[in-house]
Design a protein around this motif. Structure first.
Motif, PDB file in Angstrom:
ATOM      1  N   ASP A  66      -4.067   4.883  -4.695  1.00 61.03           N
ATOM      2  CA  ASP A  66      -4.666   3.580  -4.362  1.00 61.03           C
ATOM      3  C   ASP A  66      -5.958   3.817  -3.587  1.00 61.03           C
ATOM      4  OD1 ASP A  66      -5.124   0.901  -4.062  1.00 61.03           O
ATOM      5  OD2 ASP A  66      -3.609   0.588  -2.509  1.00 61.03           O
ATOM      6  N   HIS A 120      -4.175  -2.181   6.415  1.00 64.46           N
ATOM      7  CA  HIS A 120      -3.938  -3.597   6.150  1.00 64.46           C
ATOM      8  C   HIS A 120      -4.701  -4.536   7.096  1.00 64.46           C
ATOM      9  CE1 HIS A 120      -0.930  -2.360   9.146  1.00 64.46           C
ATOM     10  NE2 HIS A 120      -1.114  -3.557   9.649  1.00 64.46           N
ATOM     11  N   GLU A 159      -3.644   5.740   1.484  1.00 66.82           N
ATOM     12  CA  GLU A 159      -3.395   4.540   2.296  1.00 66.82           C
ATOM     13  C   GLU A 159      -4.718   3.892   2.678  1.00 66.82           C
ATOM     14  OE1 GLU A 159      -2.096   1.466   4.409  1.00 66.82           O
ATOM     15  OE2 GLU A 159      -0.829   2.736   3.162  1.00 66.82           O
ATOM     16  N   ARG A 160      -4.833   2.576   2.374  1.00 69.86           N
ATOM     17  CA  ARG A 160      -6.068   1.838   2.633  1.00 69.86           C
ATOM     18  C   ARG A 160      -6.076   1.152   3.996  1.00 69.86           C
ATOM     19  NH1 ARG A 160      -7.889   0.612  -3.089  1.00 69.86           N
ATOM     20  NH2 ARG A 160      -9.445  -0.788  -2.241  1.00 69.86           N
ATOM     21  N   GLY A 215      -8.927   4.085   2.674  1.00 70.66           N
ATOM     22  CA  GLY A 215      -8.298   4.759   1.536  1.00 70.66           C
ATOM     23  C   GLY A 215      -9.219   5.695   0.784  1.00 70.66           C
ATOM     24  N   HIS A 274       0.823  -1.198   0.000  1.00 76.08           N
ATOM     25  CA  HIS A 274       0.000   0.000   0.000  1.00 76.08           C
ATOM     26  C   HIS A 274       0.861   1.254   0.000  1.00 76.08           C
ATOM     27  CE1 HIS A 274      -3.566  -2.400   1.913  1.00 76.08           C
ATOM     28  NE2 HIS A 274      -3.380  -2.667   0.650  1.00 76.08           N
TER      29      HIS A 274
END
Length: 317
Positions: free
Chosen positions: A158, A118, A115-116, A129, A70
Motif C-alpha cells: 500500500d 491514519h 503503512e501510510r 507509506g 492499512h
C-alpha cells in the motif's frame, strides 16, 4: 465519522437522513423503524449500483480512501504474537515498511507491510507509506531471515511509490529496490503479496514479486500514479482521469492481463465501510493460496515465481 467520496453524495444524503430519523421521537405517528429500514435498503441498492460500475478514476479514489484499512490493521488482525524487527543494519529504521515475525493462523511467518498512517502524526512517522532505501534493505533482511528458517513470507502492499527525495537517491534508492526484487525471486519459501490499497511502481513491486499476487477488488496497481502519468503526457495533472483509464490499473484489468493471481472481493461499498470483514476475507484468500504453495519445494517455488514474471506481457485485453 464516515468520509464520503464525491461520487457517493447520493449515499451520503440518504445516510444523513437515516441518522436524523434515528434521533426523532415518532413524529406524526410515523413508524420510524419502518422508514429507517426502507432507507437502509435504498442505501444498499444504491451502493450496489454505484460500486459495480466504478470508473478507473473512482477506483483510485476508493483505493486512497482515508478510512480504508492499512498495513498495520492487517498485521494486527491476522498475525498473532507479532514481533517487529527494526533496521536494515546499514543506515537506520524506516517505518514506511513494518516487518517482523509472527503466526498466521497457527503457522510461523515473516510479514512485511507498507503503512501510510491514519492521521497527520502517524502519516509523518510512516512517511506517508513511501519507503526509503533502508526500508527496502530491511525487507531484504527479513526475506533472507525467512528463507534461512523456512518461514512463508506475507507482504501487504500500500504505497503511492518509493520516496523520491534527494536523501533517498543519495542512499541508493534504485539499487535497494532492484536488490529487493532480486531477493524476492531468490527465496526458497512461499511468498504471497496482497495489494490492499495503492500499489505504486517499483515502490510496490519491490515487496510484491511473489508466487501469488492478490489484489483487493477496489485496489490499484500501476507503474506510475495517474497524476504523474498525466503530468508527463499532457503536462498537467488535470488529465489524471484519462491517465487512469489508459494505465489499466484496476484489479479487474490486471487479472485479465495475468499480472495478478486473484481478485479478493471487498464488502459492499468498499473495504472502508467494513474493515474487519475485508481483512477477514483477505486472510481466507491468503490461507487458501498458502495451502497449495506449501506443497512445493524450494526449487519449484523459485521456478514458479520466475516463470510467472517472465510470462507477463503475453496476454492482452
Amino acid at each position: 465519522m464516515r468520509t464520503f467520496l464525491d461520487f457517493e453524495k447520493p449515499v451520503a444524503d440518504l445516510e444523513a437522513k437515516i441518522e436524523e430519523l434515528r434521533h426523532l421521537s415518532n413524529p406524526d405517528g410515523v413508524n420510524i423503524a419502518d422508514e429507517v429500514a426502507r432507507l437502509e435498503k435504498k442505501v444498499e441498492k444504491l451502493l450496489k449500483q454505484t460500486y459495480t460500475k466504478l470508473t478507473p478514476w473512482q477506483k483510485v479514489q476508493v483505493a486512497r480512501h482515508p478510512q480504508r484499512p492499512h498495513g498495520l490493521n492487517y498485521v494486527n488482525s491476522l498475525i498473532e504474537d507479532f514481533t517487529p524487527l527494526a533496521g536494515d543494519r546499514y543506515f537506520g529504521e524506516d517505518q514506511a515498511i513494518i516487518g517482523g515475525l509472527g503466526r498466521f493462523r497457527g503457522r510461523g511467518v515473516v510479514v512485511m507491510a507498507q503503512e501510510r498512517g491514519h492521521d497527520i502524526e502517524t502519516r509523518v512517522r510512516h512517511n506517508f507509506g513511501m519507503p526509503k532505501p533502508e526500508g527496502y534493505r530491511k525487507a531484504q533482511r527479513l526475506m533472507e531471515l525467512a528463507d534461512r528458517f523456512e518461514l512463508p513470507i506475507l507482504s501487504f502492499v500500500d504505497t503511492s511509490g518509493a520516496f523520491p527525495g534527494l536523501e533517498a537517491e543519495e542512499r541508493g534508492q534504485a539499487e535497494a529496490i532492484a536488490r529487493s526484487i532480486e531477493v524476492c525471486l531468490k527465496v526458497g519459501v512461499p511468498l504471497i503479496s496482497t495489494v490492499i490499497g495503492e500499489g505504486g511502481s517499483g515502490g510496490a513491486i519491490a515487496i510484491a514479486t511473489g508466487n501469488r499476487v492478490l489484489m483487493l477488488e477496489h485496489a490499484i496497481y500501476s507503474v506510475i500514479s495517474p497524476e504523474g502519468c498525466a503530468s508527463i503526457l499532457w503536462k498537467t495533472s488535470e488529465n489524471a482521469k484519462d491517465a487512469a483509464e489508459a494505465l489499466r490499473l484496476t484489479a479487474q484489468d490486471l487479472d485479465k492481463l495475468g499480472v495478478i493471481d486473484q481478485v479478493v472481493n471487498e464488502p459492499l461499498g468498499g473495504a472502508h465501510r467494513d474493515p474487519a470483514a475485508a481483512i477477514a476475507t483477505v486472510g481466507d484468500a491468503i490461507e487458501e493460496q498458502l495451502k497449495s504453495l506449501l506443497l512445493l519445494d524450494a526449487p519449484a517455488l523459485k521456478a514458479q515465481r520466475r516463470e510467472k514474471f517472465l510470462a507477463m506481457g503475453s496476454k492482452s485485453l
